[in-house]
Design a protein around this motif. Structure first.
Motif, PDB file in Angstrom:
ATOM      1  N   TYR A 190      -8.731  -7.876  18.526  1.00  0.00           N
ATOM      2  CA  TYR A 190      -7.841  -6.813  17.770  1.00  0.00           C
ATOM      3  C   TYR A 190      -6.653  -7.577  17.312  1.00  0.00           C
ATOM      4  O   TYR A 190      -6.345  -8.605  18.027  1.00  0.00           O
ATOM      5  N   LEU A 191      -6.070  -6.818  16.560  1.00  0.00           N
ATOM      6  CA  LEU A 191      -4.805  -7.378  15.964  1.00  0.00           C
ATOM      7  C   LEU A 191      -3.879  -6.198  15.949  1.00  0.00           C
ATOM      8  O   LEU A 191      -3.938  -5.040  15.160  1.00  0.00           O
ATOM      9  N   GLN A 192      -3.070  -6.345  17.007  1.00  0.00           N
ATOM     10  CA  GLN A 192      -1.916  -5.123  17.324  1.00  0.00           C
ATOM     11  C   GLN A 192      -0.902  -5.433  16.414  1.00  0.00           C
ATOM     12  O   GLN A 192      -0.196  -6.494  16.469  1.00  0.00           O
ATOM     13  N   MET A 193      -0.458  -4.678  15.377  1.00  0.00           N
ATOM     14  CA  MET A 193       0.708  -4.859  14.398  1.00  0.00           C
ATOM     15  C   MET A 193       1.650  -3.962  14.545  1.00  0.00           C
ATOM     16  O   MET A 193       1.546  -2.713  14.523  1.00  0.00           O
ATOM     17  N   ASN A 194       3.088  -4.435  15.041  1.00  0.00           N
ATOM     18  CA  ASN A 194       4.251  -3.573  15.363  1.00  0.00           C
ATOM     19  C   ASN A 194       5.225  -3.951  14.214  1.00  0.00           C
ATOM     20  O   ASN A 194       4.994  -4.892  13.643  1.00  0.00           O
ATOM     21  N   SER A 195       6.299  -3.135  14.197  1.00  0.00           N
ATOM     22  CA  SER A 195       7.392  -3.094  13.367  1.00  0.00           C
ATOM     23  C   SER A 195       6.818  -3.641  12.036  1.00  0.00           C
ATOM     24  O   SER A 195       7.253  -4.647  11.361  1.00  0.00           O
ATOM     25  N   LEU A 196       5.879  -2.967  11.367  1.00  0.00           N
ATOM     26  CA  LEU A 196       5.153  -3.254  10.051  1.00  0.00           C
ATOM     27  C   LEU A 196       6.112  -3.078   8.876  1.00  0.00           C
ATOM     28  O   LEU A 196       7.332  -2.148   9.013  1.00  0.00           O
ATOM     29  N   GLU A 197       6.120  -4.021   8.025  1.00  0.00           N
ATOM     30  CA  GLU A 197       7.062  -4.076   6.879  1.00  0.00           C
ATOM     31  C   GLU A 197       6.223  -3.844   5.476  1.00  0.00           C
ATOM     32  O   GLU A 197       5.008  -4.159   5.763  1.00  0.00           O
ATOM     33  N   ALA A 198       7.004  -3.511   4.495  1.00  0.00           N
ATOM     34  CA  ALA A 198       6.223  -3.470   3.401  1.00  0.00           C
ATOM     35  C   ALA A 198       5.435  -4.447   3.061  1.00  0.00           C
ATOM     36  O   ALA A 198       4.421  -4.609   2.213  1.00  0.00           O
ATOM     37  N   GLU A 199       5.971  -5.760   3.126  1.00  0.00           N
ATOM     38  CA  GLU A 199       5.364  -7.247   2.842  1.00  0.00           C
ATOM     39  C   GLU A 199       4.127  -7.409   3.776  1.00  0.00           C
ATOM     40  O   GLU A 199       3.494  -8.341   3.080  1.00  0.00           O
ATOM     41  N   ASP A 200       3.815  -6.531   4.535  1.00  0.00           N
ATOM     42  CA  ASP A 200       2.398  -6.519   5.465  1.00  0.00           C
ATOM     43  C   ASP A 200       1.361  -5.933   4.691  1.00  0.00           C
ATOM     44  O   ASP A 200       0.277  -6.030   5.128  1.00  0.00           O
ATOM     45  N   THR A 201       1.697  -5.215   3.666  1.00  0.00           N
ATOM     46  CA  THR A 201       0.612  -4.506   2.944  1.00  0.00           C
ATOM     47  C   THR A 201      -0.336  -5.424   2.440  1.00  0.00           C
ATOM     48  O   THR A 201       0.076  -6.278   1.597  1.00  0.00           O
ATOM     49  N   ALA A 202      -1.716  -5.352   2.671  1.00  0.00           N
ATOM     50  CA  ALA A 202      -2.570  -6.275   2.003  1.00  0.00           C
ATOM     51  C   ALA A 202      -4.038  -5.783   2.532  1.00  0.00           C
ATOM     52  O   ALA A 202      -4.046  -4.808   3.516  1.00  0.00           O
ATOM     53  N   VAL A 203      -5.141  -6.186   2.360  1.00  0.00           N
ATOM     54  CA  VAL A 203      -6.352  -6.033   2.618  1.00  0.00           C
ATOM     55  C   VAL A 203      -6.324  -7.225   3.725  1.00  0.00           C
ATOM     56  O   VAL A 203      -6.252  -8.264   3.597  1.00  0.00           O
ATOM     57  N   TYR A 204      -6.874  -6.641   5.047  1.00  0.00           N
ATOM     58  CA  TYR A 204      -7.026  -7.697   6.241  1.00  0.00           C
ATOM     59  C   TYR A 204      -8.510  -7.858   6.460  1.00  0.00           C
ATOM     60  O   TYR A 204      -9.400  -7.059   6.458  1.00  0.00           O
TER      61      TYR A 204
END
Length: 125
Positions: free
Chosen positions: A79-93
């Protein structure tokens, strides 16, 4: 080994998402799973990785203290828990894996043998 990534979606800045990477096939105790991401016009970059055996983790500096990688050995899922997401995190993972890898190679895209299909994460401001 086959990998199935899921959990992406659209979230507002500051929000959270949890990605999953389910694995099937020949998995040894030396198995390592990594998450990478690719934004439009950019190269695929390392995000985080974890070893199956002892849970050793590595993170990219850009996600430290915001993202957490974990594993469920019984379910062969990472699992990858992603918190405090920012616009710069936008991507295909993408999740990727390999049976047997030294710690210093966790961040190296070329070291991974198996890749999932990718899941889109979009962070809106």
């Amino acid at each position: 080994v086959q990998l199935q990534a899921s959990g992406g979606g659209l979230v507002q800045t500051g929000g959270s998402l949890r990605l999953s990477c389910a694995a099937s096939g020949h998995i040894t105790n030396r198995y390592v799973t990594g998450w990478f991401r690719q934004a439009p016009g950019k190269e695929r970059e390392f995000v985080a990785a974890i070893s199956r055996s002892d849970g050793t983790t590595r993170y990219a500096d850009s996600v430290k203290n915001r993202f957490t990688i974990s594993r469920d050995k019984a379910k062969n899922t990472v699992y990858l828990q992603m918190n405090s997401l920012e616009a710069e995190d936008t991507a295909v993972y993408y999740c990727a894996s390999k049976n047997g890898m030294i710690l210093s190679d966790f961040t190296r895209r070329s070291r991974y043998d198996y890749w999932g299909q990718g899941t889109q994460v979009t962070v809106s401001s």
